[in-house]
Design an enzyme around this catalytic site. Structure first.
Site, mmCIF file in Angstrom:
data_model
loop_
_atom_site.group_PDB
_atom_site.id
_atom_site.type_symbol
_atom_site.label_atom_id
_atom_site.label_comp_id
_atom_site.label_asym_id
_atom_site.label_seq_id
_atom_site.Cartn_x
_atom_site.Cartn_y
_atom_site.Cartn_z
ATOM 1 N N CYS A 75 0.812 -1.271 0.124
ATOM 2 C CA CYS A 75 -0.015 -0.049 -0.043
ATOM 3 C C CYS A 75 0.801 1.104 0.020
ATOM 4 O O CYS A 75 1.768 1.244 0.639
ATOM 5 C CB CYS A 75 -0.912 0.061 1.225
ATOM 6 S SG CYS A 75 -2.328 -1.174 1.141
ATOM 7 N N HIS A 76 0.385 2.277 -0.870
ATOM 8 C CA HIS A 76 0.957 3.548 -0.627
ATOM 9 C C HIS A 76 0.391 4.446 0.273
ATOM 10 O O HIS A 76 -0.667 4.212 0.856
ATOM 11 C CB HIS A 76 0.793 4.210 -2.003
ATOM 12 C CG HIS A 76 1.496 3.794 -3.328
ATOM 13 N ND1 HIS A 76 0.787 2.723 -3.922
ATOM 14 C CD2 HIS A 76 2.571 3.855 -3.901
ATOM 15 C CE1 HIS A 76 1.461 2.155 -4.930
ATOM 16 N NE2 HIS A 76 2.651 3.043 -5.064
ATOM 17 N N MET A 111 -8.255 -0.146 0.599
ATOM 18 C CA MET A 111 -7.681 -1.085 1.929
ATOM 19 C C MET A 111 -7.425 -0.271 2.980
ATOM 20 O O MET A 111 -7.684 -0.834 4.095
ATOM 21 C CB MET A 111 -6.009 -1.120 1.181
ATOM 22 C CG MET A 111 -5.909 -2.244 0.165
ATOM 23 S SD MET A 111 -6.706 -3.912 0.389
ATOM 24 C CE MET A 111 -6.214 -4.623 2.094
ATOM 25 N N GLU A 112 -7.512 1.090 3.049
ATOM 26 C CA GLU A 112 -7.765 1.943 4.074
ATOM 27 C C GLU A 112 -9.340 1.693 4.712
ATOM 28 O O GLU A 112 -9.199 1.677 5.842
ATOM 29 C CB GLU A 112 -7.643 3.367 3.789
ATOM 30 C CG GLU A 112 -6.204 3.745 3.669
ATOM 31 C CD GLU A 112 -5.442 3.247 2.351
ATOM 32 O OE1 GLU A 112 -4.124 3.238 1.926
ATOM 33 O OE2 GLU A 112 -6.269 2.754 1.240
ATOM 34 N N ASP A 126 -12.329 -6.381 21.754
ATOM 35 C CA ASP A 126 -11.559 -6.158 22.845
ATOM 36 C C ASP A 126 -12.173 -5.435 23.868
ATOM 37 O O ASP A 126 -11.996 -5.742 24.860
ATOM 38 C CB ASP A 126 -10.240 -5.083 22.327
ATOM 39 C CG ASP A 126 -9.309 -4.864 23.447
ATOM 40 O OD1 ASP A 126 -8.780 -5.990 23.979
ATOM 41 O OD2 ASP A 126 -9.141 -3.892 23.930
#
Length: 161
Positions: A75-76, A111-112, A126
């Site tokens: 990824c960039h 992807m982000e 969590d």
């Protein structure tokens, strides 16, 4: 189909986006967390011992979006303009996380968005694991994306829920 992250010899490499035009990009991704009905009630009533589940998960998702390039090897780094993380409590017992991201850049922001939705879901887990270790994170997927050479993508509705 030629994979863009492999060179002619099959070696992994980062795609050269230097000459690509800057365009407006948007991506929406989702994740679901299935849980016990009692856990969902505790989240909605603010009774989880660790605190406000959705506020903490929202911050985690935003932070994750900004660091995706450090987590996913090819990824960039992107100049992210906006990140929105929304939560929807769905009866009887799951939470839908949606991450919407925008940028103007040479490569996509999918992807982000996927990372933001995933990390927000992990943070819900969590925050709630002390009361429900049986939660399941599922259905992580891209719902929509715009911009770039491949154009507009919208996932078919029956595949998203």
């Amino acid at each position: 189909m030629q994979l863009s992250h492999l060179d002619a010899k099959g070696n992994a490499h980062m795609v050269d986006v230097g000459k690509k035009p800057i365009t407006a990009r948007m991506a929406v991704a989702q994740a679901e967390i299935a849980m016990q009905p009692e856990t969902l009630a505790m989240i909605c009533n603010g009774e989880i011992p660790k605190g406000d589940v959705f506020s903490c998960a929202r911050i985690a998702g935003i932070m994750a979006a900004k660091r995706t390039f450090e987590l996913i090897p090819m990824c960039h780094p992107l100049p992210i303009d906006a990140v929105t993380i929304d939560f929807e409590a769905r009866e009887p017992a799951h939470v839908l996380v949606k991450a919407t991201l925008r940028c103007d850049w040479k490569t996509g922001i999918e992807m982000e968005a996927l990372t933001a939705a995933s990390v927000a879901a992990l943070t819900v887990y969590d925050m709630c694991k002390a009361v429900d270790r049986g939660m399941v994170i599922q259905n992580i997927c891209l719902l929509e994306k715009t911009g770039g050479k491949s154009g507009h993508f919208v996932r078919e509705a029956e595949k998203t829920e």
